[in-house]
Design a protein around this motif. Structure first.
Motif, PDB file in Angstrom:
ATOM      1  N   GLY A   1       0.824  -1.213   0.000  1.00 21.57           N
ATOM      2  CA  GLY A   1       0.000   0.000   0.000  1.00 21.57           C
ATOM      3  C   GLY A   1       0.852   1.254   0.000  1.00 21.57           C
ATOM      4  O   GLY A   1       0.537   2.237  -0.687  1.00 21.57           O
ATOM      5  N   ALA A   2       1.949   1.243   0.740  1.00 21.81           N
ATOM      6  CA  ALA A   2       2.834   2.412   0.779  1.00 21.81           C
ATOM      7  C   ALA A   2       3.516   2.614  -0.564  1.00 21.81           C
ATOM      8  O   ALA A   2       3.634   3.749  -1.041  1.00 21.81           O
ATOM      9  CB  ALA A   2       3.875   2.237   1.886  1.00 21.81           C
ATOM     10  N   HIS A   3       3.932   1.520  -1.209  1.00 23.54           N
ATOM     11  CA  HIS A   3       4.551   1.638  -2.531  1.00 23.54           C
ATOM     12  C   HIS A   3       3.544   2.144  -3.558  1.00 23.54           C
ATOM     13  O   HIS A   3       3.888   2.961  -4.408  1.00 23.54           O
ATOM     14  CB  HIS A   3       5.125   0.297  -2.986  1.00 23.54           C
ATOM     15  N   ALA A   4       2.317   1.668  -3.483  1.00 23.44           N
ATOM     16  CA  ALA A   4       1.292   2.102  -4.432  1.00 23.44           C
ATOM     17  C   ALA A   4       0.985   3.583  -4.247  1.00 23.44           C
ATOM     18  O   ALA A   4       0.773   4.311  -5.226  1.00 23.44           O
ATOM     19  CB  ALA A   4       0.031   1.273  -4.252  1.00 23.44           C
ATOM     20  N   ALA A   5       0.971   4.061  -3.016  1.00 20.95           N
ATOM     21  CA  ALA A   5       0.695   5.475  -2.759  1.00 20.95           C
ATOM     22  C   ALA A   5       1.820   6.354  -3.284  1.00 20.95           C
ATOM     23  O   ALA A   5       1.571   7.451  -3.787  1.00 20.95           O
ATOM     24  CB  ALA A   5       0.499   5.709  -1.269  1.00 20.95           C
ATOM     25  N   GLN A   6       3.051   5.894  -3.224  1.00 19.27           N
ATOM     26  CA  GLN A   6       4.177   6.678  -3.720  1.00 19.27           C
ATOM     27  C   GLN A   6       4.192   6.722  -5.246  1.00 19.27           C
ATOM     28  O   GLN A   6       4.592   7.709  -5.834  1.00 19.27           O
ATOM     29  CB  GLN A   6       5.501   6.094  -3.235  1.00 19.27           C
ATOM     30  N   GLN A   7       3.760   5.652  -5.873  1.00 20.36           N
ATOM     31  CA  GLN A   7       3.823   5.581  -7.328  1.00 20.36           C
ATOM     32  C   GLN A   7       2.599   6.175  -8.005  1.00 20.36           C
ATOM     33  O   GLN A   7       2.618   6.410  -9.200  1.00 20.36           O
ATOM     34  CB  GLN A   7       4.001   4.123  -7.772  1.00 20.36           C
ATOM     35  N   ARG A   8       1.550   6.434  -7.267  1.00 23.13           N
ATOM     36  CA  ARG A   8       0.339   7.000  -7.834  1.00 23.13           C
ATOM     37  C   ARG A   8       0.615   8.453  -8.218  1.00 23.13           C
ATOM     38  O   ARG A   8       1.119   9.229  -7.425  1.00 23.13           O
ATOM     39  CB  ARG A   8      -0.804   6.934  -6.819  1.00 23.13           C
ATOM     40  N   PRO A   9       0.264   8.867  -9.478  1.00 17.48           N
ATOM     41  CA  PRO A   9       0.516  10.259  -9.864  1.00 17.48           C
ATOM     42  C   PRO A   9      -0.403  11.199  -9.098  1.00 17.48           C
ATOM     43  O   PRO A   9      -1.561  10.886  -8.829  1.00 17.48           O
ATOM     44  CB  PRO A   9       0.217  10.299 -11.359  1.00 17.48           C
TER      45      PRO A   9
END
Length: 121
Positions: free
Chosen positions: A94-102
């Motif tokens: 979830g943390a990785h997805a939040a960082q990669q989300r534009p």
């Protein structure tokens, strides 16, 4: 030869009777051969704990209740660890997805004319 066999038989019977009956003393209670749980209760089990574990043996092998207790505890701790690992992996994903989300683009605000003191009335 008969007398030799008779004396040998009497000696064997006497030795067995003495061993079984003892010398008249009352024997103390024998310590049961039970698992003295060396497994720590205040922390999760480690590999060294398992290497040091020696289960007591019974007449025909290990006591099933002792082995079952140890295996139940190990199973519960492994289930707990697996759940914690899954929880941490989900949080990390979830943390990785939040960082990669534009980040959403903001529409530019229209420019404001400069403010002039004492301007038109």
């Amino acid at each position: 030869m008969f007398w030799f066999m008779l004396i040998a038989l009497v000696a064997v019977v006497a030795a067995v009777a003495l061993a079984v009956l003892g010398d008249g003393e009352v024997l103390g209670e024998a310590e049961p051969d039970r698992l003295h749980d060396p497994l720590p209760d205040d922390r999760p089990l480690g590999r060294a704990d398992l290497d040091a574990l020696r289960l007591p043996t019974a007449l025909r092998g290990y006591r099933m209740s002792d082995v079952d207790d140890v295996l139940d505890r190990l199973g519960a701790e492994l289930t707990e660890r697996d759940a914690r690992i899954a929880e941490l992996e989900a949080a990390l994903a979830g943390a990785h997805a939040a960082q990669q989300r534009p980040q959403p683009l903001r529409s530019p605000e229209p420019p404001q004319p400069p403010h002039r003191p004492g301007g038109p009335r």
